[in-house]
Design an enzyme around this catalytic site. Sequence first.
Site, PDB file in Angstrom:
ATOM      1  N   GLU A   1      38.053  15.088 -30.097  1.00 41.19           N
ATOM      2  CA  GLU A   1      38.256  16.485 -29.379  1.00 41.19           C
ATOM      3  C   GLU A   1      38.696  16.290 -27.882  1.00 41.19           C
ATOM      4  O   GLU A   1      37.594  15.395 -27.373  1.00 41.19           O
ATOM      5  CB  GLU A   1      37.316  17.464 -29.678  1.00 41.19           C
ATOM      6  CG  GLU A   1      37.598  18.706 -28.991  1.00 41.19           C
ATOM      7  CD  GLU A   1      36.665  19.935 -29.347  1.00 41.19           C
ATOM      8  OE1 GLU A   1      35.736  19.837 -29.931  1.00 41.19           O
ATOM      9  OE2 GLU A   1      36.844  21.066 -28.564  1.00 41.19           O
TER      10      GLU A   1
ATOM     11  N   GLY B   1      28.303  16.533 -24.275  1.00 46.45           N
ATOM     12  CA  GLY B   1      26.975  16.731 -24.855  1.00 46.45           C
ATOM     13  C   GLY B   1      26.967  16.248 -26.083  1.00 46.45           C
ATOM     14  O   GLY B   1      26.003  15.402 -26.430  1.00 46.45           O
ATOM     15  N   ALA B   2      28.012  16.590 -26.757  1.00 42.22           N
ATOM     16  CA  ALA B   2      27.885  16.439 -28.488  1.00 42.22           C
ATOM     17  C   ALA B   2      29.087  16.692 -28.954  1.00 42.22           C
ATOM     18  O   ALA B   2      30.014  17.641 -28.302  1.00 42.22           O
ATOM     19  CB  ALA B   2      26.719  16.951 -28.985  1.00 42.22           C
ATOM     20  N   MET B   3      29.230  16.329 -30.293  1.00 42.43           N
ATOM     21  CA  MET B   3      30.386  16.719 -30.957  1.00 42.43           C
ATOM     22  C   MET B   3      30.135  16.990 -32.464  1.00 42.43           C
ATOM     23  O   MET B   3      29.576  16.281 -32.964  1.00 42.43           O
ATOM     24  CB  MET B   3      31.675  15.646 -30.750  1.00 42.43           C
ATOM     25  CG  MET B   3      33.022  15.682 -31.527  1.00 42.43           C
ATOM     26  SD  MET B   3      33.841  17.391 -30.568  1.00 42.43           S
ATOM     27  CE  MET B   3      34.696  17.673 -32.005  1.00 42.43           C
ATOM     28  N   GLU B   4      30.879  18.236 -32.660  1.00 41.49           N
ATOM     29  CA  GLU B   4      30.810  18.888 -33.871  1.00 41.49           C
ATOM     30  C   GLU B   4      31.421  18.324 -35.189  1.00 41.49           C
ATOM     31  O   GLU B   4      31.618  19.048 -36.215  1.00 41.49           O
ATOM     32  CB  GLU B   4      30.821  20.290 -33.904  1.00 41.49           C
ATOM     33  CG  GLU B   4      32.637  20.785 -33.691  1.00 41.49           C
ATOM     34  CD  GLU B   4      32.794  21.062 -32.314  1.00 41.49           C
ATOM     35  OE1 GLU B   4      32.245  20.424 -31.381  1.00 41.49           O
ATOM     36  OE2 GLU B   4      33.854  21.891 -32.025  1.00 41.49           O
TER      37      GLU B   4
ATOM     38  N   HIS C   1      23.710  24.211 -31.540  1.00 41.90           N
ATOM     39  CA  HIS C   1      25.374  24.544 -30.907  1.00 41.90           C
ATOM     40  C   HIS C   1      26.180  23.810 -31.768  1.00 41.90           C
ATOM     41  O   HIS C   1      27.019  24.344 -32.474  1.00 41.90           O
ATOM     42  CB  HIS C   1      25.454  24.056 -29.440  1.00 41.90           C
ATOM     43  CG  HIS C   1      26.861  24.439 -28.850  1.00 41.90           C
ATOM     44  ND1 HIS C   1      27.057  25.415 -28.547  1.00 41.90           N
ATOM     45  CD2 HIS C   1      27.946  23.556 -29.175  1.00 41.90           C
ATOM     46  CE1 HIS C   1      28.516  25.244 -28.231  1.00 41.90           C
ATOM     47  NE2 HIS C   1      29.016  24.254 -28.436  1.00 41.90           N
ATOM     48  N   GLU C   2      25.777  22.380 -32.282  1.00 41.87           N
ATOM     49  CA  GLU C   2      27.038  21.565 -33.019  1.00 41.87           C
ATOM     50  C   GLU C   2      26.565  22.089 -34.404  1.00 41.87           C
ATOM     51  O   GLU C   2      27.889  21.940 -35.136  1.00 41.87           O
ATOM     52  CB  GLU C   2      26.696  20.144 -32.840  1.00 41.87           C
ATOM     53  CG  GLU C   2      26.698  19.733 -31.209  1.00 41.87           C
ATOM     54  CD  GLU C   2      27.781  20.240 -30.619  1.00 41.87           C
ATOM     55  OE1 GLU C   2      28.725  20.172 -31.032  1.00 41.87           O
ATOM     56  OE2 GLU C   2      27.670  20.378 -29.267  1.00 41.87           O
TER      57      GLU C   2
ATOM     58  N   GLU D   1      33.999  28.176 -28.685  1.00 40.97           N
ATOM     59  CA  GLU D   1      33.078  27.644 -27.739  1.00 40.97           C
ATOM     60  C   GLU D   1      32.423  28.891 -27.227  1.00 40.97           C
ATOM     61  O   GLU D   1      30.911  28.908 -26.988  1.00 40.97           O
ATOM     62  CB  GLU D   1      33.693  26.801 -26.441  1.00 40.97           C
ATOM     63  CG  GLU D   1      34.129  25.558 -27.065  1.00 40.97           C
ATOM     64  CD  GLU D   1      33.306  24.513 -27.862  1.00 40.97           C
ATOM     65  OE1 GLU D   1      31.881  25.014 -27.790  1.00 40.97           O
ATOM     66  OE2 GLU D   1      33.629  23.622 -28.556  1.00 40.97           O
TER      67      GLU D   1
END
Length: 855
Positions: free
Chosen positions: A119, A259-262, A295-296, A318
């Site tokens: 992403e 931060g992170a990725m889903e 969140h993820e 988001e």
Amino acid sequence: PTIIRRSDYRPPDWLVPAIALDFDLDPALTIVRATLSVTRNGDHDRPLRLDGDGLVPLEVKVDGTALAADDWHMEAGSLIIALSGAAHSIETLVELAPESNSKLMGLYASGGLLCTQCEAEGFRRITFFPDRPDVLSRYSVRLTADKARYPILLANGDPVDQGVLDDGRHWALWNDPFPKPCYLFALVAGDLACNADRFVTMSGREVQLGIWVREADLPRTAHAMQALKNSIAWDERVYGREYDLDVFNIVAVADFNFGAMENKGLNIFNSRYILADPETATDIDYDGVEGVVAHEYFHNWSGNRVTCRDWFQLSLKEGFTVFRDQNFSADMGSHAVKRIEDVRILRAAQFQEDSGPLAHPIRPESYMEISNFYTATIYNKGAEIIRMMALMLGAERFRAGSDLYFDRHDGQAATCEDFVVAMEEGGGIDLTQFRRWYEQAGTPHVRALLRHDAATGTVDLDLQQSIPPTPGQPDKQPMAIPLRVALFDPATGTHHGDELLMLTEAQQNVRFEGFAAPPILSINRGFSAPVIVETNRSQDDLAFLSARDDDPFARYEAMQQLMVNVLVGAIAGQPVDDAAVVAAVRNTISDPLLDPAFVAEAIRLPSEAYLGDQMAVVDPDAIHAARESLQRRIGADLAPLWRDMHSRTKANGFSLSPAAKGARKLRNAALHYLVASGAEDGPAIAFAQFHEADNMTERQAALATLANGTSMERDAAIDIFYNRYGHDALTLDKWFQTQAFALHPDTVDQVEELGRHKAFTLSNPNRVRSLYGAFSGNQWAFHHRSGKGYQLVADCIIALDKRNPQTAARLVPPLGRWKRFDADRAALMRAQLSRILAQPGLSKDVTEQASKSLE
Ligand code: B3K
Ligand code: ZN
């Protein structure tokens, strides 16, 4: 660079219902073979266009036959293939060098691992593909790699098969049954250990959960695992959403732009949002882990099952997902404190963005580089917009709206408009005017003036709204603004009920009857709308609310406003009576009914940056001086109370219970005021806390308190911290960050030195952010009148842009706030922006941010 516009959206010419990927993984040379089933979408004769970024097609086959040279060509990195007929199989072969991928987009190496980040547009750095979120495909992925070096091979979906080859290599086959856009693709190969657990879903399916880290980090994964299980249960309970694959894996990597990725079934995290133990993580870090894991995970529905049609719809996933994670965290801890923290972040990051040259609506109209739009506006203001809908609808009708949204759009690439329509139909509400929140940028200002007529007992609330001009939007229409309001009777200390007023006009009057005496206005309770409210409340009114308001956010807000008024007066050089602030603080810390975590929030002075936002021209030195002086006054006047609080909150053993966290928060606040008071033994008490603490929350707070001063203990603590934690990257980040954030006269020189420190590196985004990101958020230091702060950050942007444009571009916005400062500083800031723009070969990312910032 080209400008992409929302109005230019066209459906894809070709769809890719299925893709098979075959990776032969090696850090120096990875071979990627992709087989795409493509189908023509609609009646047209346009060629197939497969996006590529830095790829060379070594082979191109259509339906098994190698293409002749004139049947395909390259256009700006993309592969264009002329095709007749409705459906084909396309095969391409490319080579990658993950170890030299310093952008951390696509396939890259991090600390011995190979991993991906796609992403928004990283997949085109891995293989040729229509890299847009409205092309959804079923993925089957085969990974082959050296077994000793990469014993674990992970991809999206469920594992299907695996095997060992003769040459020391092995392979694994993964299959993801859910069609997904390519930005959700992921793979990981490496020597990883697993914290394995399980979750039985609401329909009784068992899911294998895995958190994959380096062996040595396994003991630091328990909190993340608990957060994951809590998140899965919460999404079932609150939204009725169940997890859908047999496995859910998370991998922590050290080098990560975000931060992170889903990624579907395989979330990849910046290790700072997975690893936590008391020795190295603060309570804020623990909460960060919990919030980001949630969140993820929540993206599995709000993002993956229902994805975005195009990147202008980014806030669809988001904003909604931030809203979901905020409510989850509130349910796990304190609603009041979580709301206060979230509003503080919104004001610090989003309000600043919304009032500057990079302001954009939560659904932007255009962009050069989409990576620049992962902003506080899309995320945090986006969440506020969803929150307002939830408030207007109430819990049940909001749930009906979200059910309709998920059911109607499952498996689709949707738009913000689809979400709004689902809320209208499912919740039964007309959101015509409310849609302006998607269209108009800028933070609305609301003036709320209360008038009382003793003769008739009526109270008039005169409301006025205005939205400042933002780039490309000189004139604004009135918004629909939900304001929770209560009127307090000062005699009884109670109010006549909390009402939700809808402010929809530029000017509006609301009348209340039956008030013999003038009431006190409590407005925007719970921060019901993301607006700036100006009232005609006196310091006495605010003091009353700071002691009596039953809405915790409004109570906090009254206290903050009381402080702001005193500080703004002092900054302007007017004699101010700060006794009211001291009294309110005394009152708050002496109230036995209050949650300690709330008390710690309420007694905190507004940040220097927030005070800057209240001024026409920001004067960093005057702000710093006024704030320091009020801090000293509060510290000194209440010194015995701080001492008592500091010793009273000393814990016997570490716990993560809300009570223990609250006690630590209060203890650190007490230490802070105690040291600020100027007490001679202040630094020694801080040093003792630094030395004795059995947790990072107290140790880092003590270090930060010392770092603001000039005591001997300061240097000792900084050295000890380095020697103790120098080997641990995440904790070393804190060492850089604490010094960069220090309110110390030499911070700017120290940051320059730290930039040359042997432990500093541009190759790790966390390290860059912990030094330069923290520094540019330190208003007093960054805006040093010499301009040296601007130069340091610009130097970093220029150097970093060559290797990692995405992270470099995120450092630009603080330089773009020049309009808010005096002419000398503004000129120095502009000079740095111009210097950046003059660099040859500057990335699209930094070009967009720097050029917009100069306007
Ligand atoms: N969706 C990711 C975004 C990462 C892309 C950065 N260019 C993180 C998140 O919001 O969950
Ligand atoms: Zn997200």
